[in-house]
Design an enzyme around this catalytic site. Structure first.
Site, mmCIF file in Angstrom:
data_model
loop_
_atom_site.group_PDB
_atom_site.id
_atom_site.type_symbol
_atom_site.label_atom_id
_atom_site.label_comp_id
_atom_site.label_asym_id
_atom_site.label_seq_id
_atom_site.Cartn_x
_atom_site.Cartn_y
_atom_site.Cartn_z
ATOM 1 N N ASP B 327 -18.245 -8.756 1.745
ATOM 2 C CA ASP B 327 -17.063 -7.849 1.302
ATOM 3 C C ASP B 327 -16.011 -8.998 0.835
ATOM 4 O O ASP B 327 -16.025 -9.983 1.248
ATOM 5 C CB ASP B 327 -16.480 -7.192 2.724
ATOM 6 C CG ASP B 327 -17.289 -6.031 2.946
ATOM 7 O OD1 ASP B 327 -17.843 -5.415 2.139
ATOM 8 O OD2 ASP B 327 -17.301 -5.548 4.084
ATOM 9 N N THR B 399 8.334 6.846 -5.753
ATOM 10 C CA THR B 399 9.178 6.025 -6.797
ATOM 11 C C THR B 399 8.202 4.764 -7.425
ATOM 12 O O THR B 399 8.414 4.402 -8.336
ATOM 13 C CB THR B 399 10.570 5.388 -6.391
ATOM 14 O OG1 THR B 399 9.942 4.784 -5.045
ATOM 15 C CG2 THR B 399 11.447 6.559 -5.675
ATOM 16 N N ARG B 400 7.474 4.515 -6.203
ATOM 17 C CA ARG B 400 6.478 3.280 -6.465
ATOM 18 C C ARG B 400 7.090 1.969 -6.912
ATOM 19 O O ARG B 400 6.676 1.289 -7.689
ATOM 20 C CB ARG B 400 5.450 3.655 -7.630
ATOM 21 C CG ARG B 400 4.294 4.759 -7.293
ATOM 22 C CD ARG B 400 3.113 4.660 -8.069
ATOM 23 N NE ARG B 400 3.573 5.394 -9.334
ATOM 24 C CZ ARG B 400 3.038 4.629 -10.415
ATOM 25 N NH1 ARG B 400 2.155 3.926 -10.507
ATOM 26 N NH2 ARG B 400 3.282 5.014 -11.595
ATOM 27 N N MET B 401 8.478 1.994 -6.314
ATOM 28 C CA MET B 401 9.298 0.786 -6.617
ATOM 29 C C MET B 401 10.198 0.570 -5.307
ATOM 30 O O MET B 401 10.375 1.419 -4.560
ATOM 31 C CB MET B 401 9.790 0.579 -7.882
ATOM 32 C CG MET B 401 10.659 1.710 -8.281
ATOM 33 S SD MET B 401 11.325 1.449 -9.627
ATOM 34 C CE MET B 401 12.591 2.742 -9.759
#
Lengths: 553, 701
Positions: B327, B399-401
């Site tokens: 992995d 918002t991804r920030m």
């Protein structure tokens, strides 16, 4: 030219000739055993035998077919001998005694050709041709069939079958042995070997005595005697007889014949497993051992140890002047390295160490290059054992030609390796332990022991040559040596076929950097080492009391 | 119950060789009673070679009683010692396991369990741990020992697993997910959990561990069986060679009646004692004596590395592995993406970008966020600082920030599209350059985070997976051993390729699902390859079961542990590599000692044959190349050497032959020189040295 230089030239020219035919002949045999087509003669034979040539056999069926065929052969050869006075061309000879007939039947069917009789005074022409010469062909073809079956075991993946015995037998005989024998016989006739159906001729010798000289179909029998590594001579004197082996160059030709198939089969093997280099590796193992043995035997004979040879200048006792010391030594090595057993000189009269070399050659299991077929399968079994020990040392479950060597394979290979030494040593011990059997020895001391050891080694290894100096034509020896021959031939064959069966079902392991490479000089050296050391360890006590004691005294 | 029961793994030597435990002379003495007990022929039956030696020793004892001589008795004593030494090797190997088993047993016995009888108003009865059935629910609170293997179905707790792993740092176990499995015998340190028992009585992990380390149900592996067959065959050959020598010897003696009888050879042939000596010297006693010790020690070496193999077969298979599935996360890479560079847009200094990036991440506790702070500090000398009056903007999926509002400064970092939109909304016009930088980083397998300050893009943070140190070298070593490494990752192919290239693995499987993994294993196996892998989740279980060597992490689920054939108590996926090495070492040790054992015979013949027969054929004294003093001293020296070499090689058998990853051909050459050639030469020297001493014993001339 000195004797040594002549000897070297003799050996070198043999090597060149064998090298020249190696590739084309090996490739030809590969085609013979892999072609899907049957020719008209073969189809006729299959109909006659009632076999379906395209049906593949499992190892068990293959082995049963082989054993049944051999049993019928034994009964036939025995019958012909016992009834020869009632058959044509008997030359007035009576039926062969029961124990000699049994011994001879076993001997020819097992490709041993141990001769407990004197050909010209025991066997009629029909017995020689229909019983003995036929076996010279088919027993050789049986050996080749077994070798090919084993190779198929390596070459096939997840397969339940290893070929068809009848097809292998018929093709080996018709496509390989017969054509070469035909041409070879003509060559021998050209060289002075006789070929007729005449009976005994009374002649007056130079000294005025009378001698009966028997003619016969010698050349046709001589050629297959060598080609099929059989060794049973038409005459008692075997290849020392001028009618069997006329000149120095027929001598060369006969040695060539007895080496050509066993060496070329390694090419066939390489082609069949799809890796020609693997075939060359096996060829190299055989070549190294064979050359070593030939050179040592020559060296011991040419140096001529012992009082008498030194007095007369060469160890010529028991050797023919027309072959010389070297021509005899090389023939002796070749005949014992293969399972031929033809002789052109008397090994009994060799120097102690020279005689030991012929013994040692046979003790190696006749694998360098060995009998037709039997040499290859014997060598492959040794390679399996070598791979097992060496493979462990590289940290993987050992594998050879992509096939894992597991408990079953090792069991079969170990049993194979056990058979011959046990027969040789048990037989020798039984003979030496009995006052009556010791009486057969014509020499006492270590040399007498060597004679008995030689007889059992020759019979168990299916060589067939005799050291001479031992009266073996007694019921005890006929039966005991017969048992050694039959067990020494068929136990290994069944084990090899079982091995082939168990290898064939395995799926291959791909090759990688972690795989033990089995085509390099390293591996060749290892197999040579394992073969020589194992054999030396097994037989050293016996050899020490025989030839070594004699040679060091 | 916090005693670590297992020594920590021995430190790796610099040359990467797998080292084993040392042999303590006291172990030999402690193992002696066991060794004597093993003289019982019934137990010895498993070892045909040593059984033959014992029979020979018994036979010689009878002969020595009937015809006593100092020589005969000396041989008898050393023959018996040969058997005892062989048993000693096995007993020492087993003894190490027994000590560990005893400690483990203490953890198991005496535990009581509180079994829930009803769930809602928690009611329980108290039962002994061994009485628990599958499916029972037990409640365990801080300070209590978990009574059996199971899964946490309710609650979260920190658990001290040192009894099993030897690791004293507690681990977290919680219901649901891949961290729910608990092991009987471990101790809950805090909180309260409800555990559903998954084991059958008497089959707990600890039970299996005890059985394993004790070697109680040790089954012979296929390879060991094959080797045993070969050794048995050799034994038969030498038995025949020795037995059939007798009539030959009698005959030889009879044709030379002149010489005097010796203790080696009389008119009745070779004396029984000498015959037995020859036999014992020839049969492969060295490897026969050490074979089972090698196997036990191989398992033991795994245990020392905190790996439990459920069968010897698995250890052997490890040596054969030709494909390793690893992995990516946690095995090849450190597990989290880390900041590896700040790329400013034109007109912005790197230092400014770094400062803004660090500022925006100060409150970001994700590993990525931490790594940005650390990277800024290390590369740009920006210290972490206390910021007052800041308003932290947290990351949300919408918002991804994330970022910070500090006075009139507004700094954001996040996914490119999100941040660009934010900049445009604030009236800015990000240059095309930003898009190029972002694409460039993506293409190299990294993750771009755009940093912007109100209306203006400052630059891009380059996050990337960091490959663990030394992995490249290890993979190269694997390649030399002929092992292919395949990286398994959920990343997209682009990212996967970049990391695969950096780590130096041979191949990768990107966007892998458990089904893909299973399919890959099947494909490899169809080509005849053996596959090893590690796994911890329940979804790994099918692949673990399918693989030839499946190493489950101890932190993993019960299903994973059940499916694999090894469990790594340290839960360290890179250990797979060591496991392979141990598997190989095990086989190499067997092969090397077999070769050594057989090679030894050459010298023994040179000692014994002249000793037996030089009296009859004086010429045979030429073979006495060691110039041994007398026939008696020659035979005795060979027997003594044969016995002592077993003791001398016990440490090697336990430790394993030195193993360096390299190609098969090189390994073979090296081992052939050391054990083949060495095996031929060593006894010549050894026997001669022993003879120099033994010749002064009375009755030796």
């Amino acid at each position: 030219m000195s004797e040594t230089a002549a000897g070297l030239l003799f050996v070198a020219s043999l090597i060149v000739a064998l090298a020249v035919v190696h590739r084309p002949f090996g490739d030809y045999m590969h085609r013979v055993y892999t072609s899907p087509r049957h020719n008209a003669a073969e189809r006729g034979l299959y109909r006659l035998l009632g076999v379906r040539p395209d049906a593949e056999q499992s190892w068990g069926v293959y082995a049963r077919a082989l054993l049944a065929f051999s049993l019928v052969s034994v009964l036939f050869v025995y019958g012909v001998q016992r009834l020869q006075d009632k058959l044509p061309l008997s030359l007035g000879m009576g039926p062969v005694t029961d124990h000699v007939a049994w011994n001879t039947a076993i001997s020819f069917v097992t490709n041993t050709n141990w001769q407990a009789y004197s050909g010209e005074s025991t066997m009629g022409h029909l017995t020689q041709m229909a019983a003995l010469a036929v076996q010279n062909f088919v027993s050789a073809a049986v050996g080749m069939a077994v070798a090919i079956a084993l190779v198929r075991g390596f070459a096939r993946h997840k397969a339940g079958t290893i070929g068809n015995f009848w097809v292998d037998l018929v093709r080996g005989t018709i496509r390989i042995l017969l054509p070469i024998a035909f041409v070879g016989a003509l060559v021998l006739v050209a060289g002075g070997v006789i070929q007729n159906l005449s009976g005994p001729h009374e002649i007056t010798t130079l000294t005025g005595g009378a001698q009966a000289i028997t003619g016969g179909p010698v050349a046709s029998q001589e050629v297959i005697k060598e080609l099929g590594t059989n060794g049973g001579g038409f005459y008692n004197a075997n290849s020392a007889h001028p009618f069997e082996n006329a000149t120095s160059w027929t001598n060369w030709f006969e040695i060539f014949l007895l080496l050509v198939i066993p060496f070329a089969l390694t090419r066939t093997f390489g082609r069949m497993v799809g890796q020609v280099r693997q075939g060359y590796a096996i060829l190299a193992v055989m070549g190294v051992i064979a050359l070593g043995s030939v050179l040592l035997t020559n060296a011991f004979e040419l140096s001529g140890g012992g009082t008498v040879p030194q007095a007369v200048g060469a160890a010529m006792e028991g050797k023919e002047v027309r072959f010389g010391v070297s021509g005899s030594a090389t023939f002796a090595a070749a005949t014992t390295l293969t399972s031929t057993g033809a002789v052109n000189s008397f090994h009994d009269s060799f120097t102690p160490f020279g005689g030991m070399m012929t013994l040692f050659d046979m003790m190696l299991g006749e694998v360098a290059p060995g009998g037709v077929g039997s040499g290859l399968y014997g060598m492959l079994v040794l390679a399996v054992i070598t791979v097992f020990v060496a493979g462990l040392m590289v940290g993987r479950t050992p594998e050879y030609l992509g096939k894992k060597i597991g408990p079953r394979e090792i069991k079969l290979a170990s049993l194979y390796f056990l058979v011959t030494p046990v027969l040789v040593l048990a037989g020798t011990a039984a003979a030496m332990g009995s006052e009556r059997q010791r009486a057969s020895m014509l020499n006492s001391g270590p040399h007498g022991l060597s004679e008995v050891l030689y007889a059992f080694t020759s019979a168990s290894g299916n060589n067939g040559s005799a050291f001479a100096g031992l009266t073996v034509n007694t019921p005890w020896y006929d039966v005991a040596l017969g048992l050694c021959m039959v067990l020494g031939r068929f136990l290994p064959i069944v084990l090899v076929l079982a091995l082939a069966g168990s290898l064939a079902v395995r799926s291959p392991v791909p090759e990688g950097a972690g795989t033990l490479p089995t085509h390099r000089p390293q591996f060749v050296g290892l197999v040579v080492g394992v073969t020589v050391v194992l054999v030396a360890l097994t037989f050293l006590p016996a050899l020490a009391l025989g030839p070594i004691a004699e040679g060091l005294s | 119950m916090s005693t670590p029961v297992r020594e920590r793994p021995a430190p790796e030597k610099a040359d990467g060789r797998v080292s084993g435990g040392l042999l303590d002379p006291r172990q030999l003495i402690r193992a002696l009673p066991d060794a004597l007990r093993k003289l019982n022929p019934v137990t010895l039956r498993r070892n045909p070679v040593m059984l033959v030696v014992e029979a020979g020793a018994a036979f010689s004892t009878v002969l020595a009683v009937l015809g006593p001589s100092l020589f005969a008795w000396a041989v008898v004593v050393w023959l018996w010692l040969t058997v005892v030494f062989a048993n000693l090797a096995e007993a020492v190997a087993e003894g190490r396991g027994k000590a560990q088993a005893a400690t483990l047993r203490r953890a198991r016995t005496g535990t009581r369990a509180r079994r829930l009888t009803s769930r809602a108003p928690a009611e329980w009865d108290v039962v002994a741990a061994p009485d628990l059935r599958q499916g029972d629910l037990v409640v365990v609170e801080a300070g209590e020992v978990i009574p059996g293997d199971g899964d946490v179905v309710e609650g979260i707790a920190s658990v001290d697993e040192s009894a099993i792993t030897g690791e004293s740092a507690p681990v977290i176990r919680e219901s649901g997910g891949d961290r729910s499995a608990v092991t009987g015998g471990t101790r809950v340190l805090s909180d309260r959990i409800i555990v559903k028992i998954t084991q059958r009585p008497g089959e707990s992990f600890i039970d299996r561990m005890i059985a394993l380390v004790e070697g109680a149900d040790r089954q012979k592996t296929p390879n060991e069986i094959a080797l045993n067959i070969l050794l048995a065959a050799l034994t038969v050959i030498f038995l025949v060679a020795t037995a059939t020598m007798q009539p030959l010897a009698i005959y030889s003696r009879s044709v030379n009646p002149g010489g005097p009888d010796s203790l080696a050879l009389t008119g009745d042939g070779v004396t029984g004692v000498v015959l037995v000596s020859l036999l014992v010297c020839l049969i492969p006693t060295t490897i026969g004596a050490l074979l089972s010790a090698i196997g036990i020690a191989g398992m033991d070496r795994l245990v020392q590395r905190n790996v439990l193999a459920m069968s010897g077969r698995a250890v052997e298979a490890a040596g054969d592995v030709s494909t390793l599935l690893l992995d990516k996360t946690g095995t090849i890479t450190l597990g989290n993406r880390q900041a590896a560079g700040f790329v400013p847009v034109a007109g912005v200094g790197e230092q400014d970008l770094a400062e803004a990036a660090q500022l925006s991440s100060l409150a970001d506790e994700t590993p990525e966020g931490r790594s940005i702070v650390v990277f800024a500090k290390q590369r740009y000398g920006l210290r972490e600082r206390e910021v007052h009056g800041a308003r932290w903007v947290r990351f949300t999926a919408r918002t991804r920030m994330s970022g910070v509002d500090l006075g009139d400064r507004q700094i954001r970092k996040g996914a490119a599209t999100a941040v660009m939109t934010w900049v445009r909304e604030a009236g800015g016009h990000p240059a095309d350059e930003v898009g190029h930088i972002v694409d460039g980083i993506s293409a190299s397998g990294g993750t771009p985070l755009v940093v912007a300050e109100k209306g203006r893009v400052l630059g891009v943070i380059h996050l990337k997976d960091v490959v663990k140190q030394g992995m490249r070298e290890r993979f190269a070593a694997m390649r030399r051993m002929g092992i292919r490494t395949v990286m398994i990752t959920g990343d997209n192919p682009l990212t996967a390729r970049a990391i695969a290239d950096e780590a130096g693995v041979d191949d990768f499987l990107a966007e892998a699902t458990p089904e893909d993994k299973l399919a890959l294993i099947r494909k490899e196996q169809e080509g005849g390859r053996l596959v090893a892998m590690t796994g911890d989740g329940t979804n790994d279980a099918p692949a673990l079961a399918q693989s030839d060597v499946g190493v489950a992490m101890n932190t993993g689920t019960s299903a994973a542990k059940e499916a694999g054939n090894m469990v790594d108590l340290d839960s360290d996926p890179t250990k797979l590599i060591e496991i392979v090495e141990i598997g190989k070492q095990l086989l190499i040790t067997r092969g090397a000692l077999t070769t050594f054992s057989i090679a030894n015979d050459v010298a023994k013949y040179f000692a014994i044959i002249p000793a037996m027969f030089a009296a009859v054929y004086p010429g045979l004294d030429t073979l006495n190349v060691m110039r041994l003093a007398s026939p008696q001293s020659a035979v005795l020296s060979a027997v003594i050497f044969n016995a002592l070499i077993i003791v001398a090689l016990i440490p090697l058998a336990l430790r394993g032959v030195r193993y360096r990853p390299s190609s098969a051909a090189k390994l073979l050459s090296r081992n052939l020189y050391v054990y083949g050639l060495g095996g031929i030469v060593a006894p010549f020297i050894g026997i001669k040295l022993i003879d120099l001493i033994v010749q002064f014993l009375p009755g030796m001339s």
